[in-house]
Design an enzyme around this catalytic site. Structure first.
Site, PDB file in Angstrom:
ATOM      1  N   ALA A  81     -34.262  -7.789  -5.811  1.00 52.56           N
ATOM      2  CA  ALA A  81     -33.042  -7.810  -6.630  1.00 52.56           C
ATOM      3  C   ALA A  81     -32.581  -6.359  -5.377  1.00 52.56           C
ATOM      4  O   ALA A  81     -33.558  -5.710  -4.962  1.00 52.56           O
ATOM      5  CB  ALA A  81     -33.481  -6.120  -8.140  1.00 52.56           C
ATOM      6  N   LYS A  82     -31.371  -6.646  -5.078  1.00 50.54           N
ATOM      7  CA  LYS A  82     -30.928  -5.544  -3.959  1.00 50.54           C
ATOM      8  C   LYS A  82     -30.342  -4.513  -4.819  1.00 50.54           C
ATOM      9  O   LYS A  82     -29.170  -4.741  -5.347  1.00 50.54           O
ATOM     10  CB  LYS A  82     -30.235  -6.079  -3.579  1.00 50.54           C
ATOM     11  CG  LYS A  82     -29.025  -6.414  -2.125  1.00 50.54           C
ATOM     12  CD  LYS A  82     -28.052  -6.059  -1.699  1.00 50.54           C
ATOM     13  CE  LYS A  82     -27.438  -5.348  -0.381  1.00 50.54           C
ATOM     14  NZ  LYS A  82     -27.892  -5.032   0.835  1.00 50.54           N
TER      15      LYS A  82
END
Ligand code: PPE
Length: 305
Positions: free
Chosen positions: A156-157
């Site tokens: 996940a960014k």
């Protein structure tokens, strides 16, 4: 930063100065949110195009999924909003920042506040400086480790993940270096504070297996371009002294693009100048983003006039 006219917020355009949130916005307190960084470039043949929009958009949706955030807009709607944000602001070249965050309403960790989406765009020059692009940057191994995948989640960014990167980059920049390199919890090289890393020795290009690192879209682009030119690209475990004895090292990221690393922990890398493979990939990457590679036109989403 250079302001542009409009920011897309929750489905409509608002003037830049009015794109505000309440101070009790949940994400501001607890860091639960996801974002993207995308670049749009002027094409050599005229016009502008967003580079690898589909891949960024996919990662945005996947980042939200990983954190259990329900996206209030479809991928098609986000794509259209990105294109319209560039067009409406009359920007030929810019950086796009889609942000998905939890708004205000309730406080506390368990609050399920409305999910909000904003997309801003502005001109953003060389992330690690023009000189860094030309001559290479001086890096330092940070004392902060890249988090374990069961602490935060690297696929996940996410907003919160960046506290780790900020601690690392502030630490080394205050000590006079340009960029931090973070080791993972086992002590192997993970990535830069905002870039993936490539190490070259005897013609073989290696990059850390992305267990701890963000799966970079620029890294994927560069890997494709290198393989098409006959270079072997491996992913595996890399130690910090692999970097000390490398012939060449470079970093990749949407904001940074392709940046040579000329020094790590006060040890010169190679002869201390950008090496031949690094220079080649910088040149080819510049061709790809400007639409000069016919075989990769599908990486570009044109901005309508
Ligand atoms: N690792 C990290 C930790 C990272 O932040 C980035 C992007 C990358 C690797 C490279 O990923 P990609 O852009 O998909 O090739 N860093 C963003 C910097 C954001 C900032 O605001 O600073 C970027 O390049 O947009």
């Amino acid at each position: 930063m250079q302001k542009s006219g409009w920011i897309w917020m929750d489905g409509r355009f608002v003037p830049w100065d009015d794109a505000n949130v309440h101070v009790l916005t949940h994400t501001l307190h607890y860091g639960l949110g996801v974002f993207e960084g995308i670049r749009c470039y002027r094409l050599t043949g005229g016009g502008s195009a967003i580079f690898r929009l589909a891949e960024h958009d996919r990662r945005l949706v996947e980042s939200a999924h990983v954190l259990g955030i329900e996206m209030p807009f479809s991928r098609a709607e986000i794509d259209a909003a990105c294109i319209e944000t560039v067009r409406r602001n009359g920007l030929e070249e810019c950086y796009l920042r889609p942000l998905v965050f939890l708004g205000d309403g309730k406080m506390g960790l368990a609050a399920e506040n409305p999910v909000r989406v904003a997309i801003a765009a502005w001109p953003w020059g060389a992330y690690l400086g023009e000189e860094g692009v030309r001559l290479g940057v001086r890096a330092k191994t940070s004392s902060f480790w890249r988090f374990h995948s069961n602490t935060f989640m690297p696929r996940a960014k996410s907003v919160g993940n960046y506290l780790n990167s900020i601690l690392a980059s502030r630490e080394v920049q205050r000590a006079g270096y340009d960029e931090a390199i973070l080791l993972d919890t086992e002590g192997f090289v993970a990535e830069g504070s905002g870039e993936n890393l490539f190490v070259i020795r005897d013609g073989v290009v290696s990059t850390p297996e992305p267990y701890a690192a963000l799966s970079g879209i620029t890294a994927a682009t560069v890997t494709t371009l290198l393989r098409e030119r006959g270079h072997e690209v491996r992913s595996g475990r890399i130690t910090r002294d692999d970097i000390y004895i490398a012939d060449e090292v470079f970093m990749t990221g949407t904001a940074a693009e392709v940046v040579p690393v000329r020094e790590l922990d006060d040890r010169r890398i190679g002869d201390g100048r950008p090496g031949p493979i690094t220079c080649t990939i910088q040149k080819v990457y510049a061709q790809a983003i400007r639409g000069e590679l016919p075989e990769h036109r599908d990486w570009l989403t044109p901005i309508p006039a």
